[in-house]
Design a protein around this motif. Sequence first.
Motif, PDB file in Angstrom:
ATOM      1  N   THR A 362      28.377  24.728  20.074  1.00 15.33           N
ATOM      2  CA  THR A 362      29.825  24.288  20.541  1.00 15.33           C
ATOM      3  C   THR A 362      30.349  26.044  19.267  1.00 15.33           C
ATOM      4  O   THR A 362      31.423  26.124  20.061  1.00 15.33           O
ATOM      5  N   ARG A 363      29.813  26.294  18.694  1.00 14.25           N
ATOM      6  CA  ARG A 363      30.836  27.075  17.978  1.00 14.25           C
ATOM      7  C   ARG A 363      29.982  28.691  19.078  1.00 14.25           C
ATOM      8  O   ARG A 363      29.551  28.420  19.730  1.00 14.25           O
ATOM      9  N   SER A 364      31.361  29.842  19.364  1.00 12.78           N
ATOM     10  CA  SER A 364      31.514  31.519  19.673  1.00 12.78           C
ATOM     11  C   SER A 364      30.594  32.074  19.573  1.00 12.78           C
ATOM     12  O   SER A 364      29.568  31.209  18.546  1.00 12.78           O
ATOM     13  N   PHE A 365      29.911  32.886  20.066  1.00 10.64           N
ATOM     14  CA  PHE A 365      28.534  33.630  19.684  1.00 10.64           C
ATOM     15  C   PHE A 365      28.901  34.786  18.845  1.00 10.64           C
ATOM     16  O   PHE A 365      28.672  34.870  17.749  1.00 10.64           O
ATOM     17  N   PRO A 366      30.187  35.339  18.587  1.00  7.92           N
ATOM     18  CA  PRO A 366      30.532  36.497  17.571  1.00  7.92           C
ATOM     19  C   PRO A 366      30.864  35.291  16.794  1.00  7.92           C
ATOM     20  O   PRO A 366      29.994  35.591  14.732  1.00  7.92           O
ATOM     21  N   GLN A 367      31.157  33.570  16.251  1.00  9.04           N
ATOM     22  CA  GLN A 367      30.938  32.768  15.530  1.00  9.04           C
ATOM     23  C   GLN A 367      29.958  33.383  15.070  1.00  9.04           C
ATOM     24  O   GLN A 367      29.686  32.294  13.457  1.00  9.04           O
ATOM     25  N   LEU A 368      28.816  32.445  15.689  1.00  3.61           N
ATOM     26  CA  LEU A 368      27.408  32.363  15.002  1.00  3.61           C
ATOM     27  C   LEU A 368      26.750  33.453  14.608  1.00  3.61           C
ATOM     28  O   LEU A 368      26.021  33.142  13.116  1.00  3.61           O
ATOM     29  N   LYS A 369      27.238  34.858  14.665  1.00  4.53           N
ATOM     30  CA  LYS A 369      26.772  35.718  14.173  1.00  4.53           C
ATOM     31  C   LYS A 369      27.137  35.265  12.511  1.00  4.53           C
ATOM     32  O   LYS A 369      26.428  36.063  11.823  1.00  4.53           O
ATOM     33  N   ALA A 370      28.263  35.956  12.440  1.00  3.81           N
ATOM     34  CA  ALA A 370      28.869  35.062  10.941  1.00  3.81           C
ATOM     35  C   ALA A 370      28.230  34.254  10.290  1.00  3.81           C
ATOM     36  O   ALA A 370      27.482  34.723   9.016  1.00  3.81           O
ATOM     37  N   THR A 371      27.878  32.789  10.908  1.00  2.00           N
ATOM     38  CA  THR A 371      27.361  32.312  10.138  1.00  2.00           C
ATOM     39  C   THR A 371      25.768  32.330  10.083  1.00  2.00           C
ATOM     40  O   THR A 371      25.818  31.971   8.824  1.00  2.00           O
ATOM     41  N   MET A 372      25.271  33.483  10.999  1.00  2.00           N
ATOM     42  CA  MET A 372      24.097  34.026  10.642  1.00  2.00           C
ATOM     43  C   MET A 372      23.939  35.175   9.480  1.00  2.00           C
ATOM     44  O   MET A 372      23.437  34.661   8.199  1.00  2.00           O
ATOM     45  N   GLU A 373      25.214  35.417   9.076  1.00  2.00           N
ATOM     46  CA  GLU A 373      25.230  36.649   8.309  1.00  2.00           C
ATOM     47  C   GLU A 373      25.406  36.100   6.921  1.00  2.00           C
ATOM     48  O   GLU A 373      24.442  35.907   5.856  1.00  2.00           O
ATOM     49  N   ALA A 374      26.388  34.596   7.068  1.00  2.00           N
ATOM     50  CA  ALA A 374      26.842  33.750   5.625  1.00  2.00           C
ATOM     51  C   ALA A 374      24.973  33.447   5.041  1.00  2.00           C
ATOM     52  O   ALA A 374      25.445  33.390   3.890  1.00  2.00           O
ATOM     53  N   TYR A 375      24.875  32.857   6.321  1.00  2.00           N
ATOM     54  CA  TYR A 375      23.262  32.068   5.698  1.00  2.00           C
ATOM     55  C   TYR A 375      22.109  32.925   4.964  1.00  2.00           C
ATOM     56  O   TYR A 375      21.534  32.856   4.027  1.00  2.00           O
ATOM     57  N   SER A 376      22.159  34.588   5.575  1.00  2.00           N
ATOM     58  CA  SER A 376      20.782  35.282   5.052  1.00  2.00           C
ATOM     59  C   SER A 376      21.403  35.568   3.871  1.00  2.00           C
ATOM     60  O   SER A 376      20.606  34.837   3.129  1.00  2.00           O
ATOM     61  N   ARG A 377      22.512  35.778   3.188  1.00  3.03           N
ATOM     62  CA  ARG A 377      23.407  35.956   1.837  1.00  3.03           C
ATOM     63  C   ARG A 377      23.146  34.438   0.727  1.00  3.03           C
ATOM     64  O   ARG A 377      22.552  34.567   0.022  1.00  3.03           O
ATOM     65  N   MET A 378      23.191  32.729   1.842  1.00  4.12           N
ATOM     66  CA  MET A 378      22.949  32.866   0.752  1.00  4.12           C
ATOM     67  C   MET A 378      21.734  31.808   0.750  1.00  4.12           C
ATOM     68  O   MET A 378      21.558  31.572  -0.218  1.00  4.12           O
ATOM     69  N   ALA A 379      20.805  31.991   1.752  1.00  6.81           N
ATOM     70  CA  ALA A 379      19.494  31.594   1.804  1.00  6.81           C
ATOM     71  C   ALA A 379      18.622  32.270   0.744  1.00  6.81           C
ATOM     72  O   ALA A 379      16.995  32.025   1.150  1.00  6.81           O
TER      73      ALA A 379
END
Length: 480
Positions: A362-379
Amino acid sequence: MSYPGYPPTGYPAFPGYPPAGQESSFPPPGQYSYPSGFPPVGGGAYPPTPSSGYPGAGGYPGAGGYPGAGGYPAPGGYPSAPQPGGAPSYPGVCFFFSLVLPPGQGFGAPPSGAGFSGYPQAPSQSYGGGPSQVPLPGGFPGGPMPSQYPGGQSPYPSQPASMTQGTQGTIQPAANFDAMRDAEILRKAMKGFGTDEQAIVDVVANRSNDQRQKIKAAFKTMYGKDLIKDLKSELSGNMEELILALFMPPTYYDAWSLQNAMKGVGTQERVLIEILCTRTNQEIREIVRCYQSEFGRDLEKDIRSDTSGHFERLLVSMCQGNRDENQNVNHQLAQEDAQRLYQAGEGKLGTDESCFNMILATRSFPQLKATMEAYSRMANRDLLSSVGREFSGSVESGLKTILQCALNRPAFFAERLHYSMKGAGTDDSTLVRIVVTRSEIDLVQIKQMFSQMYQKTLSTRIASDTSGDYRRLLLAIVGQ
Protein backbone atom coordinates in the motif's frame (compact mmCIF):
# COMPACT_ATOMS: atom_id res chain seq x y z
CA MET A 1 29.05 -6.18 -3.78
CA SER A 2 29.55 -2.82 -2.21
CA TYR A 3 27.39 -0.05 -3.53
CA PRO A 4 28.12 3.66 -3.30
CA GLY A 5 26.57 6.01 -0.80
CA TYR A 6 23.33 4.70 0.69
CA PRO A 7 21.14 6.24 1.85
CA PRO A 8 21.43 9.75 0.43
CA THR A 9 20.27 12.69 2.49
CA GLY A 10 16.57 13.20 1.85
CA TYR A 11 14.55 11.62 -0.89
CA PRO A 12 14.08 13.44 -4.20
CA ALA A 13 10.70 13.21 -5.82
CA PHE A 14 10.38 10.06 -7.86
CA PRO A 15 10.33 10.85 -11.58
CA GLY A 16 7.27 10.51 -13.73
CA TYR A 17 6.62 6.97 -14.76
CA PRO A 18 5.96 6.56 -17.61
CA PRO A 19 7.11 9.93 -19.00
CA ALA A 20 4.38 12.47 -19.69
CA GLY A 21 2.90 12.05 -23.12
CA GLN A 22 4.10 8.49 -23.52
CA GLU A 23 1.45 6.69 -21.51
CA SER A 24 0.34 3.44 -23.07
CA SER A 25 -3.08 3.62 -24.66
CA PHE A 26 -5.39 0.78 -23.81
CA PRO A 27 -6.17 -1.40 -26.81
CA PRO A 28 -9.86 -1.80 -27.64
CA PRO A 29 -11.27 -5.34 -27.49
CA GLY A 30 -10.38 -7.54 -30.42
CA GLN A 31 -7.99 -5.12 -32.10
CA TYR A 32 -4.91 -7.24 -31.55
CA SER A 33 -5.91 -10.67 -32.70
CA TYR A 34 -2.60 -12.39 -32.20
CA PRO A 35 -2.38 -16.18 -32.43
CA SER A 36 -2.45 -17.80 -29.04
CA GLY A 37 0.96 -19.38 -29.46
CA PHE A 38 3.05 -16.31 -30.21
CA PRO A 39 5.68 -15.28 -29.83
CA PRO A 40 7.68 -18.46 -29.22
CA VAL A 41 9.34 -18.53 -25.86
CA GLY A 42 13.05 -18.13 -26.42
CA GLY A 43 16.01 -19.33 -24.51
CA GLY A 44 14.49 -21.93 -22.24
CA ALA A 45 14.58 -21.81 -18.46
CA TYR A 46 15.94 -19.00 -16.41
CA PRO A 47 19.49 -19.59 -15.20
CA PRO A 48 19.93 -20.95 -11.67
CA THR A 49 19.76 -18.44 -8.89
CA PRO A 50 23.05 -17.33 -7.36
CA SER A 51 24.11 -18.42 -3.92
CA SER A 52 23.63 -14.93 -2.55
CA GLY A 53 21.97 -11.67 -3.43
CA TYR A 54 18.89 -11.30 -5.56
CA PRO A 55 16.94 -13.32 -6.60
CA GLY A 56 16.35 -14.81 -3.21
CA ALA A 57 18.10 -17.99 -2.28
CA GLY A 58 16.05 -21.05 -2.72
CA GLY A 59 14.77 -20.26 -6.17
CA TYR A 60 11.16 -19.90 -7.04
CA PRO A 61 9.20 -23.00 -6.14
CA GLY A 62 5.99 -23.66 -7.97
CA ALA A 63 2.57 -22.96 -6.57
CA GLY A 64 1.87 -24.81 -3.43
CA GLY A 65 5.37 -24.53 -2.05
CA TYR A 66 4.57 -21.97 0.56
CA PRO A 67 3.58 -22.67 4.13
CA GLY A 68 0.45 -21.26 5.54
CA ALA A 69 -1.53 -21.25 2.32
CA GLY A 70 -4.70 -20.04 3.86
CA GLY A 71 -7.66 -18.57 2.09
CA TYR A 72 -7.70 -15.01 0.87
CA PRO A 73 -9.99 -12.70 2.81
CA ALA A 74 -13.59 -12.65 1.71
CA PRO A 75 -14.60 -10.14 -0.98
CA GLY A 76 -14.88 -6.59 0.21
CA GLY A 77 -11.36 -5.27 -0.13
CA TYR A 78 -7.90 -5.93 1.24
CA PRO A 79 -7.51 -4.83 3.97
CA SER A 80 -11.19 -4.60 4.85
CA ALA A 81 -12.75 -1.50 3.35
CA PRO A 82 -13.63 1.31 5.75
CA GLN A 83 -17.14 2.52 6.20
CA PRO A 84 -17.95 5.91 4.73
CA GLY A 85 -16.67 8.75 6.81
CA GLY A 86 -13.60 7.22 8.38
CA ALA A 87 -10.86 4.60 8.44
CA PRO A 88 -11.20 1.71 10.89
CA SER A 89 -8.46 0.47 13.10
CA TYR A 90 -6.79 -2.80 12.21
CA PRO A 91 -6.47 -4.93 15.34
CA GLY A 92 -5.79 -8.06 13.30
CA VAL A 93 -3.32 -6.83 10.73
CA CYS A 94 -0.25 -6.93 12.88
CA PHE A 95 0.44 -7.23 16.55
CA PHE A 96 2.16 -3.91 17.03
CA PHE A 97 -0.52 -1.63 15.60
CA SER A 98 -2.16 -1.01 18.95
CA LEU A 99 1.14 0.10 20.44
CA VAL A 100 1.80 2.88 17.96
CA LEU A 101 -1.64 4.09 16.95
CA PRO A 102 -4.26 5.76 19.12
CA PRO A 103 -7.55 3.85 19.45
CA GLY A 104 -9.63 4.03 16.31
CA GLN A 105 -6.82 5.36 14.12
CA GLY A 106 -5.66 3.05 11.38
CA PHE A 107 -5.06 2.71 7.70
CA GLY A 108 -8.12 2.23 5.60
CA ALA A 109 -8.43 0.38 2.32
CA PRO A 110 -7.61 2.46 -0.75
CA PRO A 111 -10.47 4.32 -2.40
CA SER A 112 -11.58 3.47 -5.90
CA GLY A 113 -9.65 6.35 -7.43
CA ALA A 114 -5.95 6.39 -8.28
CA GLY A 115 -3.85 6.19 -5.13
CA PHE A 116 -4.75 7.17 -1.61
CA SER A 117 -5.86 10.58 -0.48
CA GLY A 118 -5.94 10.09 3.27
CA TYR A 119 -2.26 9.91 4.16
CA PRO A 120 -0.95 12.87 6.15
CA GLN A 121 1.75 15.04 4.62
CA ALA A 122 5.33 14.96 5.85
CA PRO A 123 5.60 16.79 9.20
CA SER A 124 7.62 19.99 9.37
CA GLN A 125 9.49 18.96 12.49
CA SER A 126 12.65 16.91 12.51
CA TYR A 127 12.53 13.15 12.11
CA GLY A 128 11.29 11.23 15.12
CA GLY A 129 9.31 12.30 18.16
CA GLY A 130 6.12 10.42 17.31
CA PRO A 131 3.86 8.20 19.38
CA SER A 132 5.21 6.24 22.31
CA GLN A 133 7.83 3.78 21.16
CA VAL A 134 8.85 0.36 22.31
CA PRO A 135 12.60 0.23 22.98
CA LEU A 136 14.26 -1.63 20.14
CA PRO A 137 17.85 -2.52 19.25
CA GLY A 138 19.97 0.15 17.63
CA GLY A 139 18.81 3.25 19.50
CA PHE A 140 15.81 4.20 17.39
CA PRO A 141 16.04 6.97 16.27
CA GLY A 142 16.86 10.36 17.87
CA GLY A 143 20.39 10.89 16.60
CA PRO A 144 21.48 12.34 13.27
CA MET A 145 20.72 10.31 10.17
CA PRO A 146 23.71 8.05 9.39
CA SER A 147 25.30 8.45 5.97
CA GLN A 148 25.63 4.71 5.47
CA TYR A 149 23.91 1.47 6.27
CA PRO A 150 25.05 -0.47 9.34
CA GLY A 151 28.35 -2.10 8.51
CA GLY A 152 29.20 0.45 5.85
CA GLN A 153 27.58 -1.39 2.94
CA SER A 154 24.36 -0.78 1.09
CA PRO A 155 22.20 -3.84 0.45
CA TYR A 156 21.21 -2.40 -2.92
CA PRO A 157 22.37 0.62 -4.92
CA SER A 158 20.39 3.76 -4.23
CA GLN A 159 19.41 5.84 -7.23
CA PRO A 160 21.95 8.65 -7.78
CA ALA A 161 20.61 12.18 -7.53
CA SER A 162 21.58 12.76 -11.17
CA MET A 163 19.12 10.05 -12.21
CA THR A 164 16.12 11.34 -10.31
CA GLN A 165 15.50 14.41 -12.44
CA GLY A 166 13.62 12.37 -15.02
CA THR A 167 13.67 9.06 -16.81
CA GLN A 168 14.63 8.59 -20.42
CA GLY A 169 14.12 5.89 -23.00
CA THR A 170 16.60 4.98 -25.71
CA ILE A 171 13.81 5.12 -28.30
CA GLN A 172 12.25 8.47 -29.09
CA PRO A 173 9.45 9.18 -31.60
CA ALA A 174 10.93 9.68 -35.08
CA ALA A 175 10.75 13.16 -36.56
CA ASN A 176 9.06 13.60 -39.95
CA PHE A 177 7.31 10.28 -39.41
CA ASP A 178 5.43 8.84 -42.40
CA ALA A 179 3.55 5.62 -41.62
CA MET A 180 2.79 4.85 -45.28
CA ARG A 181 6.44 5.28 -46.30
CA ASP A 182 7.56 2.94 -43.49
CA ALA A 183 4.88 0.40 -44.43
CA GLU A 184 6.22 0.43 -47.99
CA ILE A 185 9.79 -0.10 -46.76
CA LEU A 186 8.71 -3.12 -44.72
CA ARG A 187 6.71 -4.51 -47.66
CA LYS A 188 9.74 -4.30 -49.95
CA ALA A 189 11.97 -5.85 -47.25
CA MET A 190 9.73 -8.95 -47.14
CA LYS A 191 8.90 -9.21 -50.85
CA GLY A 192 10.48 -11.78 -53.15
CA PHE A 193 13.28 -14.15 -52.24
CA GLY A 194 14.91 -13.61 -48.88
CA THR A 195 14.29 -10.89 -46.36
CA ASP A 196 16.09 -7.59 -45.93
CA GLU A 197 16.45 -7.79 -42.15
CA GLN A 198 18.55 -4.63 -41.99
CA ALA A 199 15.72 -2.58 -43.51
CA ILE A 200 13.35 -4.01 -40.91
CA VAL A 201 15.82 -3.20 -38.11
CA ASP A 202 16.26 0.37 -39.35
CA VAL A 203 12.52 1.01 -39.19
CA VAL A 204 11.37 -0.72 -35.99
CA ALA A 205 14.37 0.29 -33.84
CA ASN A 206 13.88 3.96 -34.63
CA ARG A 207 10.13 4.35 -34.16
CA SER A 208 8.12 4.68 -30.96
CA ASN A 209 5.51 2.06 -30.13
CA ASP A 210 2.73 4.47 -31.05
CA GLN A 211 4.35 5.00 -34.45
CA ARG A 212 4.65 1.24 -34.95
CA GLN A 213 0.91 0.89 -34.37
CA LYS A 214 0.33 3.49 -37.12
CA ILE A 215 2.67 1.58 -39.47
CA LYS A 216 0.71 -1.60 -38.78
CA ALA A 217 -2.58 0.14 -39.62
CA ALA A 218 -1.13 1.75 -42.76
CA PHE A 219 0.22 -1.62 -43.95
CA LYS A 220 -3.22 -3.21 -43.81
CA THR A 221 -4.80 -0.20 -45.51
CA MET A 222 -2.26 -0.17 -48.34
CA TYR A 223 -1.86 -3.90 -49.00
CA GLY A 224 -4.86 -5.59 -47.42
CA LYS A 225 -2.54 -7.82 -45.42
CA ASP A 226 -1.66 -8.15 -41.77
CA LEU A 227 1.87 -6.93 -41.05
CA ILE A 228 2.25 -9.22 -38.04
CA LYS A 229 1.43 -12.34 -40.04
CA ASP A 230 3.82 -11.30 -42.81
CA LEU A 231 6.61 -10.72 -40.29
CA LYS A 232 5.96 -14.10 -38.64
CA SER A 233 6.26 -15.82 -42.00
CA GLU A 234 9.61 -14.15 -42.72
CA LEU A 235 11.30 -14.42 -39.31
CA SER A 236 11.97 -17.11 -36.73
CA GLY A 237 13.37 -17.73 -33.27
CA ASN A 238 14.50 -14.90 -31.04
CA MET A 239 14.40 -12.35 -33.88
CA GLU A 240 10.72 -13.15 -34.41
CA GLU A 241 9.95 -12.84 -30.72
CA LEU A 242 11.73 -9.48 -30.49
CA ILE A 243 10.05 -8.01 -33.59
CA LEU A 244 6.58 -9.13 -32.56
CA ALA A 245 7.08 -7.78 -29.02
CA LEU A 246 8.02 -4.40 -30.49
CA PHE A 247 4.80 -4.31 -32.50
CA MET A 248 2.55 -5.15 -29.54
CA PRO A 249 0.99 -2.20 -27.68
CA PRO A 250 2.68 -1.98 -24.24
CA THR A 251 -0.43 -2.89 -22.26
CA TYR A 252 -1.17 -5.86 -24.47
CA TYR A 253 2.43 -7.08 -24.22
CA ASP A 254 2.30 -7.04 -20.41
CA ALA A 255 -1.07 -8.82 -20.41
CA TRP A 256 0.17 -11.38 -22.94
CA SER A 257 3.34 -12.00 -20.91
CA LEU A 258 1.28 -12.65 -17.77
CA GLN A 259 -1.02 -15.06 -19.59
CA ASN A 260 1.93 -16.87 -21.14
CA ALA A 261 3.60 -17.15 -17.72
CA MET A 262 0.57 -19.02 -16.33
CA LYS A 263 -0.35 -21.04 -19.42
CA GLY A 264 0.21 -24.77 -19.50
CA VAL A 265 2.11 -26.79 -16.92
CA GLY A 266 4.01 -24.78 -14.36
CA THR A 267 4.10 -21.06 -13.64
CA GLN A 268 6.83 -18.53 -14.42
CA GLU A 269 6.68 -16.73 -11.09
CA ARG A 270 9.52 -14.38 -12.02
CA VAL A 271 7.46 -12.90 -14.86
CA LEU A 272 4.47 -12.30 -12.56
CA ILE A 273 6.74 -10.56 -10.05
CA GLU A 274 8.58 -8.47 -12.63
CA ILE A 275 5.38 -7.04 -14.10
CA LEU A 276 2.92 -6.79 -11.20
CA CYS A 277 5.40 -5.51 -8.59
CA THR A 278 6.94 -2.75 -10.74
CA ARG A 279 4.11 -1.13 -12.72
CA THR A 280 2.14 1.99 -11.81
CA ASN A 281 -1.49 1.89 -10.66
CA GLN A 282 -2.74 3.06 -14.05
CA GLU A 283 -0.64 0.48 -15.89
CA ILE A 284 -1.88 -2.36 -13.68
CA ARG A 285 -5.52 -1.38 -14.08
CA GLU A 286 -5.12 -1.23 -17.85
CA ILE A 287 -3.40 -4.61 -17.85
CA VAL A 288 -6.29 -6.14 -15.89
CA ARG A 289 -8.85 -4.73 -18.35
CA CYS A 290 -6.82 -5.81 -21.38
CA TYR A 291 -6.38 -9.32 -19.96
CA GLN A 292 -10.16 -9.62 -19.71
CA SER A 293 -11.02 -8.06 -23.08
CA GLU A 294 -8.35 -9.78 -25.18
CA PHE A 295 -8.14 -13.19 -23.54
CA GLY A 296 -11.60 -13.44 -21.96
CA ARG A 297 -10.11 -14.28 -18.59
CA ASP A 298 -9.95 -12.71 -15.14
CA LEU A 299 -6.34 -12.02 -14.14
CA GLU A 300 -6.97 -12.28 -10.42
CA LYS A 301 -8.71 -15.65 -10.82
CA ASP A 302 -5.85 -16.98 -12.91
CA ILE A 303 -3.36 -15.85 -10.28
CA ARG A 304 -5.37 -17.56 -7.54
CA SER A 305 -5.45 -20.82 -9.49
CA ASP A 306 -1.73 -20.76 -10.35
CA THR A 307 -0.23 -19.56 -7.06
CA SER A 308 -0.89 -20.12 -3.37
CA GLY A 309 -0.23 -18.91 0.15
CA HIS A 310 1.43 -15.59 0.90
CA PHE A 311 2.74 -15.25 -2.65
CA GLU A 312 -0.81 -15.47 -3.99
CA ARG A 313 -1.98 -12.79 -1.55
CA LEU A 314 0.86 -10.45 -2.51
CA LEU A 315 0.05 -10.74 -6.23
CA VAL A 316 -3.68 -10.28 -5.61
CA SER A 317 -2.83 -7.10 -3.68
CA MET A 318 -0.71 -5.92 -6.61
CA CYS A 319 -3.57 -6.60 -9.06
CA GLN A 320 -5.75 -4.02 -7.34
CA GLY A 321 -3.59 -1.13 -8.61
CA ASN A 322 -4.24 0.83 -5.42
CA ARG A 323 -0.74 1.65 -4.15
CA ASP A 324 -0.45 5.13 -2.66
CA GLU A 325 1.28 7.28 -5.30
CA ASN A 326 1.63 10.46 -3.25
CA GLN A 327 5.28 11.47 -3.67
CA ASN A 328 5.42 13.28 -0.31
CA VAL A 329 7.11 11.32 2.48
CA ASN A 330 5.57 11.11 5.95
CA HIS A 331 8.56 10.44 8.21
CA GLN A 332 6.35 9.79 11.23
CA LEU A 333 4.57 7.02 9.33
CA ALA A 334 7.92 5.66 8.14
CA GLN A 335 9.06 5.39 11.76
CA GLU A 336 5.85 3.61 12.78
CA ASP A 337 5.97 1.23 9.81
CA ALA A 338 9.58 0.35 10.58
CA GLN A 339 8.55 -0.58 14.13
CA ARG A 340 5.62 -2.65 12.86
CA LEU A 341 7.81 -4.55 10.40
CA TYR A 342 10.42 -5.23 13.08
CA GLN A 343 7.78 -6.53 15.50
CA ALA A 344 6.22 -8.62 12.70
CA GLY A 345 9.53 -10.27 11.81
CA GLU A 346 12.86 -9.95 13.56
CA GLY A 347 11.26 -8.93 16.86
CA LYS A 348 9.15 -12.06 17.35
CA LEU A 349 9.22 -15.82 16.99
CA GLY A 350 7.71 -16.53 13.61
CA THR A 351 6.55 -13.97 11.06
CA ASP A 352 3.38 -11.93 10.72
CA GLU A 353 3.27 -12.10 6.92
CA SER A 354 0.08 -10.05 6.62
CA CYS A 355 1.80 -7.04 8.19
CA PHE A 356 4.57 -7.11 5.56
CA ASN A 357 1.97 -7.55 2.82
CA MET A 358 -0.14 -4.62 4.03
CA ILE A 359 2.74 -2.14 4.28
CA LEU A 360 4.65 -3.15 1.14
CA ALA A 361 1.48 -3.36 -0.99
CA THR A 362 0.00 0.00 0.00
CA ARG A 363 2.78 2.51 0.72
CA SER A 364 4.22 4.66 -2.06
CA PHE A 365 7.73 3.87 -3.26
CA PRO A 366 9.22 7.06 -1.74
CA GLN A 367 7.46 6.23 1.54
CA LEU A 368 8.88 2.70 1.50
CA LYS A 369 12.36 4.07 0.91
CA ALA A 370 12.00 6.26 4.01
CA THR A 371 10.74 3.22 5.94
CA MET A 372 13.82 1.24 4.88
CA GLU A 373 16.08 4.03 6.12
CA ALA A 374 14.22 4.16 9.45
CA TYR A 375 14.39 0.37 9.76
CA SER A 376 18.17 0.32 9.22
CA ARG A 377 18.71 2.77 12.08
CA MET A 378 16.29 1.00 14.37
CA ALA A 379 17.28 -2.63 13.83
CA ASN A 380 20.93 -2.06 12.86
CA ARG A 381 20.32 -4.11 9.70
CA ASP A 382 18.62 -3.46 6.40
CA LEU A 383 15.04 -4.44 5.62
CA LEU A 384 16.03 -6.39 2.50
CA SER A 385 18.17 -8.71 4.64
CA SER A 386 15.36 -9.11 7.16
CA VAL A 387 12.93 -10.10 4.40
CA GLY A 388 15.48 -12.68 3.25
CA ARG A 389 15.61 -14.17 6.76
CA GLU A 390 11.84 -14.14 7.32
CA PHE A 391 10.62 -15.33 3.90
CA SER A 392 11.67 -17.73 1.16
CA GLY A 393 10.81 -18.60 -2.42
CA SER A 394 8.61 -16.44 -4.62
CA VAL A 395 7.04 -14.36 -1.86
CA GLU A 396 10.54 -13.37 -0.72
CA SER A 397 11.43 -12.36 -4.27
CA GLY A 398 8.19 -10.42 -4.67
CA LEU A 399 8.68 -8.44 -1.46
CA LYS A 400 12.33 -7.76 -2.33
CA THR A 401 11.33 -6.55 -5.79
CA ILE A 402 9.01 -3.95 -4.24
CA LEU A 403 11.76 -2.75 -1.89
CA GLN A 404 14.37 -2.71 -4.65
CA CYS A 405 12.09 -0.60 -6.84
CA ALA A 406 11.63 1.78 -3.91
CA LEU A 407 15.40 2.19 -3.68
CA ASN A 408 16.25 2.22 -7.38
CA ARG A 409 13.96 0.88 -10.11
CA PRO A 410 16.59 1.09 -12.91
CA ALA A 411 18.99 -0.95 -10.75
CA PHE A 412 16.34 -3.66 -10.34
CA PHE A 413 15.95 -4.03 -14.10
CA ALA A 414 19.73 -3.88 -14.59
CA GLU A 415 20.05 -6.79 -12.19
CA ARG A 416 17.35 -8.74 -14.03
CA LEU A 417 19.18 -8.20 -17.32
CA HIS A 418 22.43 -9.35 -15.71
CA TYR A 419 20.90 -12.63 -14.53
CA SER A 420 19.24 -13.20 -17.92
CA MET A 421 22.71 -13.38 -19.49
CA LYS A 422 24.70 -14.87 -16.64
CA GLY A 423 26.14 -18.35 -16.91
CA ALA A 424 25.55 -20.87 -19.66
CA GLY A 425 22.79 -19.91 -22.05
CA THR A 426 20.64 -16.82 -22.18
CA ASP A 427 17.10 -16.25 -20.93
CA ASP A 428 16.09 -14.53 -24.16
CA SER A 429 12.46 -13.99 -23.16
CA THR A 430 13.51 -11.94 -20.12
CA LEU A 431 16.11 -10.07 -22.14
CA VAL A 432 13.55 -9.21 -24.85
CA ARG A 433 10.81 -8.29 -22.39
CA ILE A 434 12.89 -5.84 -20.34
CA VAL A 435 14.60 -4.20 -23.33
CA VAL A 436 11.25 -3.73 -25.10
CA THR A 437 9.14 -2.61 -22.12
CA ARG A 438 11.74 -0.14 -20.79
CA SER A 439 12.95 1.19 -24.18
CA GLU A 440 10.72 4.27 -24.00
CA ILE A 441 10.72 4.72 -20.21
CA ASP A 442 14.08 4.41 -18.43
CA LEU A 443 16.45 2.24 -20.48
CA VAL A 444 19.04 5.05 -20.45
CA GLN A 445 19.12 4.93 -16.64
CA ILE A 446 19.12 1.10 -16.67
CA LYS A 447 22.21 1.17 -18.90
CA GLN A 448 23.94 3.56 -16.50
CA MET A 449 23.18 1.36 -13.50
CA PHE A 450 24.27 -1.78 -15.38
CA SER A 451 27.69 -0.26 -16.06
CA GLN A 452 28.02 0.90 -12.45
CA MET A 453 26.97 -2.44 -10.95
CA TYR A 454 28.81 -4.84 -13.28
CA GLN A 455 31.74 -2.79 -14.69
CA LYS A 456 30.66 -3.66 -18.21
CA THR A 457 28.26 -1.93 -20.58
CA LEU A 458 24.91 -3.48 -21.35
CA SER A 459 25.62 -3.39 -25.08
CA THR A 460 28.89 -5.29 -24.54
CA ARG A 461 27.09 -8.03 -22.62
CA ILE A 462 24.34 -8.28 -25.23
CA ALA A 463 26.88 -8.44 -28.05
CA SER A 464 28.70 -11.33 -26.35
CA ASP A 465 25.50 -13.28 -25.56
CA THR A 466 23.55 -12.92 -28.81
CA SER A 467 24.22 -13.13 -32.54
CA GLY A 468 22.98 -12.27 -36.02
CA ASP A 469 20.05 -9.99 -36.78
CA TYR A 470 18.72 -10.58 -33.25
CA ARG A 471 21.88 -9.02 -31.79
CA ARG A 472 21.82 -6.22 -34.36
CA LEU A 473 18.23 -5.23 -33.44
CA LEU A 474 18.83 -5.43 -29.70
CA LEU A 475 21.91 -3.22 -29.97
CA ALA A 476 20.01 -0.76 -32.17
CA ILE A 477 17.37 -0.44 -29.41
CA VAL A 478 19.82 -0.29 -26.50
CA GLY A 479 22.35 1.98 -28.20
CA GLN A 480 26.00 2.32 -27.27
